[in-house]
Design an enzyme around this catalytic site. Sequence first.
Site, PDB file in Angstrom:
ATOM      1  N   ASP A 275      56.671  17.264 -28.767  1.00 33.50           N
ATOM      2  CA  ASP A 275      57.878  18.081 -28.626  1.00 33.50           C
ATOM      3  C   ASP A 275      57.531  19.551 -28.798  1.00 33.50           C
ATOM      4  OD1 ASP A 275      60.363  19.200 -28.578  1.00 33.50           O
ATOM      5  OD2 ASP A 275      61.042  18.352 -30.495  1.00 33.50           O
TER       6      ASP A 275
ATOM      7  N   LYS B 239      59.329  26.098 -29.309  1.00 35.71           N
ATOM      8  CA  LYS B 239      59.221  26.217 -30.767  1.00 35.71           C
ATOM      9  C   LYS B 239      58.251  27.329 -31.149  1.00 35.71           C
ATOM     10  CE  LYS B 239      60.011  21.329 -31.900  1.00 35.71           C
ATOM     11  NZ  LYS B 239      61.203  21.522 -32.740  1.00 35.71           N
TER      12      LYS B 239
ATOM     13  N   ASP C 270      56.596  13.177 -33.204  1.00 38.43           N
ATOM     14  CA  ASP C 270      57.982  13.039 -32.745  1.00 38.43           C
ATOM     15  C   ASP C 270      58.235  11.713 -32.019  1.00 38.43           C
ATOM     16  OD1 ASP C 270      60.465  14.221 -32.921  1.00 38.43           O
ATOM     17  OD2 ASP C 270      60.295  15.295 -31.018  1.00 38.43           O
TER      18      ASP C 270
ATOM     19  N   ASP D 275      65.343  22.189 -27.012  1.00 38.51           N
ATOM     20  CA  ASP D 275      64.643  21.597 -28.151  1.00 38.51           C
ATOM     21  C   ASP D 275      65.476  20.495 -28.814  1.00 38.51           C
ATOM     22  OD1 ASP D 275      62.590  21.208 -29.901  1.00 38.51           O
ATOM     23  OD2 ASP D 275      62.967  23.008 -31.107  1.00 38.51           O
TER      24      ASP D 275
ATOM     25  N   GLU E 137      66.179  17.703 -27.737  1.00 41.33           N
ATOM     26  CA  GLU E 137      65.885  16.744 -26.661  1.00 41.33           C
ATOM     27  C   GLU E 137      66.008  15.296 -27.110  1.00 41.33           C
ATOM     28  OE1 GLU E 137      63.687  17.859 -28.649  1.00 41.33           O
ATOM     29  OE2 GLU E 137      62.489  16.073 -29.069  1.00 41.33           O
TER      30      GLU E 137
ATOM     31  N   ARG F  90      68.298  13.686 -28.815  1.00 38.73           N
ATOM     32  CA  ARG F  90      69.613  13.091 -28.516  1.00 38.73           C
ATOM     33  C   ARG F  90      69.797  12.882 -27.018  1.00 38.73           C
ATOM     34  NH1 ARG F  90      72.350  18.188 -31.432  1.00 38.73           N
ATOM     35  NH2 ARG F  90      70.312  18.113 -32.454  1.00 38.73           N
TER      36      ARG F  90
HETATM   37  N1  BES Z   1      61.787  16.736 -33.229  1.00 37.07           N
HETATM   38  C1  BES Z   1      62.655  17.786 -33.628  1.00 37.07           C
HETATM   39  C2  BES Z   1      63.176  17.607 -35.055  1.00 37.07           C
HETATM   40  C3  BES Z   1      62.234  17.960 -36.162  1.00 37.07           C
HETATM   41  C4  BES Z   1      61.906  19.269 -36.399  1.00 37.07           C
HETATM   42  C5  BES Z   1      61.742  16.977 -36.980  1.00 37.07           C
HETATM   43  C6  BES Z   1      61.070  19.582 -37.459  1.00 37.07           C
HETATM   44  C7  BES Z   1      60.925  17.303 -38.035  1.00 37.07           C
HETATM   45  C8  BES Z   1      60.582  18.597 -38.277  1.00 37.07           C
HETATM   46  C9  BES Z   1      63.866  17.860 -32.706  1.00 37.07           C
HETATM   47  O1  BES Z   1      63.626  17.522 -31.400  1.00 37.07           O
HETATM   48  C10 BES Z   1      64.333  19.264 -32.727  1.00 37.07           C
HETATM   49  O2  BES Z   1      63.632  20.113 -32.254  1.00 37.07           O
HETATM   50  N2  BES Z   1      65.517  19.488 -33.252  1.00 37.07           N
HETATM   51  C11 BES Z   1      66.069  20.788 -33.361  1.00 37.07           C
HETATM   52  C12 BES Z   1      67.531  20.709 -33.009  1.00 37.07           C
HETATM   53  C13 BES Z   1      68.178  22.051 -32.867  1.00 37.07           C
HETATM   54  C14 BES Z   1      67.645  22.762 -31.660  1.00 37.07           C
HETATM   55  C15 BES Z   1      69.668  21.853 -32.752  1.00 37.07           C
HETATM   56  C16 BES Z   1      65.875  21.252 -34.800  1.00 37.07           C
HETATM   57  O3  BES Z   1      66.016  20.456 -35.719  1.00 37.07           O
HETATM   58  O4  BES Z   1      65.536  22.418 -34.980  1.00 37.07           O
HETATM   59 ZN    ZN Z   2      62.056  16.268 -31.029  1.00 38.74          ZN
HETATM   60 MN    MN Z   3      62.982  19.208 -30.256  1.00 38.49          MN
END
Ligand code: BES
Ligand code: ZN
Ligand code: MN
Length: 576
Positions: A318, A325, A336, A395, A397, A399
Amino acid sequence: MQFSIETSSPFNPKGGRAATIAPTDCVIVPVYAQRKLGPAGQAVDALLGGALIAALARHDIAEALNSVLIVPGNDQVARVLLIAAAKAESADPAGQSAAAQTPRRRGKAASVTGPELHRIAEGAVIAPVSERAFSELSRAAFRAANTTGAKKLLSLLAEVPVGVERARPLAWNLQAQVLSAHDATYRFDRLRSTTEPRHEVGAIALAVPPADATAATLALRRAQATAMGVTLARDLGNLPGNYCTPTVLANEAKALAKRHGLKVQVLERKQMQALQMGSLLAVAQGSDEPPKLIVLEWRGGGRSEAPIALVGKGVTFDSGGISLKGGEGMDEMKFDMSGAGAVLGTLAAIASMQLPINVVGVIPATENMPSGRAVKPGDVVTSMSGKTIEILNTDAEGRLILCDALTYVARFEPSAVIDLATLTGACVIALGHHHSGLFANTDGLAADLLAAGRDTLDTCWRMPLDDEYQEQLKSPFADMANIGGRPAGSVTAACFLARFAKGYQWAHLDIAGTAWKSGAAKGSTGRPVPMLTQFLVERADRNSTPAHAAKSPATAAKRGPKPPSRGPVRAPRDGA
Ligand code: BES
Ligand code: ZN
Ligand code: MN
């Protein structure tokens, strides 16, 4: 690692001092408060002419919990590993004298851990330890044993009574030992060109009282299956993105299916297009790696029994996509796909147990990458359900791929659906690294998952899912947006998924904080394979007729007399 149950051991029903021990490299012996040995330890001590008690009398073992002392043995028992199951000078919890404490424990625990074990424990000062303390004790013992060069081990840790609030059965004790032993020896060195020689333990015999041999053998089988599932999930999680692609995950699923007799189907991009999985495909379109939708079926239950569906987020890397990111720690986004790994690990575990239950595993697998073809913030996509989604942040993604998998899984008419996803950083902020976040549209399902988590020390914490939070997902251009702003980020992510899970009992586990560790001990944990496996074992017990109501470690004690054994192992999918 080879495990076995050992009954001709210091668990001598007469409490006599003439222990018989098959030749072994190392015996693990628990030491209790005031540097006292239990009956099993005393028997080993007698065998070695009092060497253990002499060492303890000299205070050779340190005060602290889990301190280790290795005492040289003889031709039969090369060495003894003493490990402190209590602080050396700790008083018993009730503040009673040691002698006064014994009858209380004896009465309470006798029906639990097997009368045999507690008859031999008469007169000994053994205060119960907490589940977590026992798990750490076992891990420390096996880790220390690995440094001795011993190949063949005999563990007497089954003597330690576990559970302060409620006494745990012997099966619990054995499962904890097996999982701890695996954890203590786990290494991921597939990607090194040279590896340090492994001189660790090869065979571990777990001593139990003879009367408990049958229950112990079943418990050991189940514990080993669980440990194997955890190891599989860890290996897949640790494998980096350039090795663990969606294609590799699909191949892993096929190999697993072959090994354990599951049905497997892998849907390709074309088939996803035919199913109109516009949301999943939108995430995949920026990557050069083809996406896969992996479908596994374990049919251990009746032909007409509705399956439980496990849906695992399988983002093999991811990057964030166009909403890229930051660089720091981005390597950890190889983890991920931990939800996918946990689905594969859990299916491997229950299939190798031949569990009488039907389970479907569904894994949407893709990378999330930026490119000229990648989905862009503001793009609107149509999910398989027909609902449209405005992608405000590429990001978010997880869901987007899960919603189509949740729609797809309805065709199995599941009795319950549980999705597992490293979904939000916000969940890590809310709960840290101890509990997984649990969201559910059904209280009974939530309660069962919470209980399974407590039983396996793989805990989750229930989070809200109220409609009020749905407001945050409003979009001026589509049926919904894919993000709900900063407040309650893990809740709005769950609320997004809930919209696609209305047709069945559903739970969502946000494992972002629990699936892997960062820092010096960086690596996959294999969570929540223990919890899910326990949950399915409980469900299988509940569904099945007494004829195959095999007992699970956590509940064996509650069920009174032993049911007859299940008889020959059934072939998968016979549905009989
Ligand atoms: N895979 C990440 C969630 C994640 C981030 C897990 C850091 C563990 C550590 C997910 O796909 C993600 O990027 N989520 C975003 C959502 C946001 C853009 C609403 C997040 O948590 O920042
Ligand atoms: Zn993710
Ligand atoms: Mn993500």
